[in-house]
Design a protein around this motif. Structure first.
Motif, short mmCIF file in Angstrom:
data_model
loop_
_atom_site.label_atom_id
_atom_site.label_comp_id
_atom_site.label_asym_id
_atom_site.label_seq_id
_atom_site.Cartn_x
_atom_site.Cartn_y
_atom_site.Cartn_z
N ILE A 69 0.87 -1.18 0.00
CA ILE A 69 0.00 0.00 0.00
C ILE A 69 0.90 1.23 0.00
CG2 ILE A 69 -1.72 1.33 1.28
CD1 ILE A 69 -2.76 -1.27 2.45
N GLU A 70 0.63 2.14 -0.89
CA GLU A 70 1.43 3.36 -0.97
C GLU A 70 0.53 4.55 -1.26
OE1 GLU A 70 5.60 4.91 -3.01
OE2 GLU A 70 4.56 3.15 -3.83
N GLY A 71 0.74 5.65 -0.54
CA GLY A 71 -0.05 6.86 -0.75
C GLY A 71 -1.30 6.88 0.09
N ASN A 72 -2.23 6.00 -0.19
CA ASN A 72 -3.42 5.85 0.65
C ASN A 72 -3.86 4.40 0.61
OD1 ASN A 72 -5.88 5.43 -1.22
ND2 ASN A 72 -4.83 7.17 -2.17
N THR A 73 -4.70 4.03 1.56
CA THR A 73 -5.05 2.62 1.75
C THR A 73 -5.90 2.06 0.61
OG1 THR A 73 -6.95 3.31 3.08
CG2 THR A 73 -4.90 2.78 4.24
N GLY A 74 -6.38 2.92 -0.28
CA GLY A 74 -7.11 2.43 -1.44
C GLY A 74 -6.20 2.03 -2.58
N ASP A 75 -4.92 2.39 -2.51
CA ASP A 75 -3.96 2.08 -3.57
C ASP A 75 -3.11 0.91 -3.11
OD1 ASP A 75 -2.21 2.00 -5.64
OD2 ASP A 75 -1.27 3.95 -5.25
#
Length: 560
Positions: A204-210
């Motif tokens: 996961i990178e940036g936000n948990t949706g990515d």
């Protein structure tokens, strides 16, 4: 008057002469001897009936003969599978009947289709119920050899008997990925989260949706999962299908591919078999290195727990071409002290100055340059009365000066620490060998974690310790736990997660990880927590929680 006498022939024996008497005696003796001798009898004969090859033969034999002798007399031979009724060693009587049964066998080969399995993988990155075919299924092929048995030309086996089986072609499972996207709102995070889910490594990178899978072998056993300092490689253990082997140690490339290269997670991603097997307790990167690793091994055993630890420490270096150096022995295999069959844990300090060890009877450090072991803290070995041994969990402070651990205490009414239900958290320094108990009755599975250094408004650098606190410390082996947080000196202690209305945590050694920086938008440092098989984020300052996954398949987490 003249008298005349007949002339006797020369050598004649006169009656009454001694020679005549001897002759009569010899004749009498011969008559008596012949009268006393046993009569000479002729051996009795018997006749038997032999049925063989469609004919019936009458065979005359001496009394006391066997079936085999009857066959020999009749000139009838036995093949390897043939049999007789009665059996060939049976002694026959007059009028007995013997039957010869001719036995034959034939072998038939049949090819059988092995249907492929259908597997479904749940993927939170896909919309709900969206289905993607990952791998087409293909049937396999099996060759089975059957044996059929005949007696006198009539089949007597009720059904063909399988005597050999060969897999000509293994079936390939069909794999479909189905979306189980959960309604959890994405949360911005610092750094990168890696988590082990269903035998694969996700990022996961940036936000948990990515999120995306970066290693998809599907067989990571979770014993070892360690990301290299440059985050291009992951060191991991995977289950082994080889008899007598527990697992194998591998390295996998998870970095960004070069232009025109493959994407991590595809079939052609770089995987390096390091040639190391049976790693249970420790394998990790050398400080600052992306190619050198340290590891410890065990010997598999058929009895619980399934191994006998070597308590060794070795190193090797590898290249992405698959090349590896010979092993370098830092610590030879040894007994490992009390309950040493279980094994030894190792942990690098953040600055790489120290390599701490923990085993059931002590804590200390390894000088990997001089290859010497120094014991710093004696641990009274816990009597578990089971097929496992308790090893204290350890965590380094972020500056590498202090080691946090758990050690048995002595409860009221008991002066025997080996069976005490009490466990306390301690902190100590290796440079002076002193340890201080900070928290009483945490439970045996506290597994402390130290946060990164934080700069206070005063300019001082501080950090916090998160640990698992048993709900029932006197029964901590079976108790559920809750996450507590405190300052490094044991002050400002508070319960963080889960809330009072929720069940406690099942304690695991790799239960969580600290964020490398505060959460965006004014948040504080966060803890990533594996709770009930799902990944959660907890803001340590506010106590706010965020559920990230919902499929119940997450087992480990790393925050970089």
């Amino acid at each position: 008057m003249r008298l005349y006498h007949p002339r006797q022939a020369p050598g004649a024996i006169r009656c009454g002469h001694p020679g005549w008497i001897n002759l009569l005696a010899a004749l009498l003796l011969a008559w008596i001897t012949s009268a006393c001798a046993a009569p000479q009898a002729t051996q009795a004969l018997i006749q038997v009936e032999l049925a063989a090859d469609g004919e019936t033969l009458k065979v005359n034999l001496n009394a006391g003969s066997t079936v085999q002798q009857a066959l020999d007399r009749a000139g009838v031979g036995l093949d390897a599978l043939d049999r007789t009724e009665p059996q060939s060693y049976t002694v026959l009587s007059d009028g007995a009947k013997v039957k010869l049964i001719r036995v034959s066998e034939i072998f038939e080969v049949e090819q059988v289709v092995l249907p492929f399995e259908r597997q479904t993988l749940r993927n939170e990155s896909l919309p709900v119920e969206k289905e993607v075919l990952i791998q087409r299924g293909k049937n396999g092929l099996q060759e089975i050899t059957y044996r059929r048995v005949f007696e006198d030309g009539v089949e007597v086996s009720s059904q063909p008997i399988p005597v050999n089986s060969v897999i000509l072609e293994e079936p390939v499972p069909e794999i479909r990925m189905i979306g189980v996207q959960t309604p959890f709102s994405p949360v911005d995070i610092p750094g990168r989260l890696y988590y082990l889910r269903d035998g694969n490594l996700w990022k996961i990178e940036g936000n948990t949706g990515d999120r995306r899978a970066v290693l998809t072998t599907g067989d990571l056993d979770g014993r070892v999962v360690s990301v290299s300092p440059d985050e291009n490689w992951v060191l991991f253990t995977r289950g082994s299908d080889v008899d007598g082997r527990i697992n194998d140690l591998w390295a996998g490339f998870i970095g960004e591919p070069a232009e025109g290269g493959s994407v991590a997670g595809q079939e052609d991603q770089t995987l390096v078999d390091l040639g190391v097997d049976n790693v249970i307790h420790f394998a990790d990167w050398a400080p600052g290195s992306n190619s050198k690793i340290y590891f410890s091994t065990v010997e598999p055993r058929p009895t619980a727990p399934g191994w006998q630890a070597n308590n060794d420490l070795l190193s090797l270096t590898f290249a992405d071409t698959g090349w590896t150096t010979q092993w370098v022995t830092i610590i030879e295999a040894n007994s490992g002290g009390v309950y040493g069959w279980w094994g030894t844990e190792y942990r690098w300090s953040p600055d790489g100055r120290w390599l701490a060890y923990a085993r059931p009877d002590s804590i200390g450090y390894v000088d990997y340059k001089t290859r010497e072991i120094t014991k710093t803290l004696d641990i009274v070995s816990l009597q578990t009365f089971g097929d496992w041994a308790w090893v204290p969990g350890t965590a380094w402070g972020p500056d590498g000066n202090v080691l946090y651990t758990t050690e048995p205490g002595v409860s009221e009414g008991s002066n025997v620490a080996e069976s005490s239900p009490d466990f306390d958290m301690s902190a100590g320094r290796f440079d002076n060998g002193s340890f201080l108990r900070l928290v009483r009755q945490t439970g045996m599975f506290a597994y402390p974690l130290a946060s990164p250094l934080q700069q206070l408004s005063t300019g001082d650098l501080e950090y916090q310790i998160a640990f698992l606190q048993a709900e029932t410390p006197e029964r901590s082996e079976t108790s559920a736990y809750r996450i507590e947080v405190m300052d490094r000196d044991g002050s400002n202690r508070r319960t963080l997660f889960p809330d009072e209305e929720s069940p406690g945590i099942d304690p695991q050694q790799y239960w969580g990880a600290w964020s490398t920086a505060p959460l965006p938008d004014g948040g504080g440092l966060a803890l990533a927590v594996v709770y009930q098989g799902n990944l959660w984020l907890v803001d340590v300052n506010s106590g706010e929680t965020f559920q990230v996954t919902g499929d119940g398949l997450t087992t480990r987490v790393i925050w970089r």
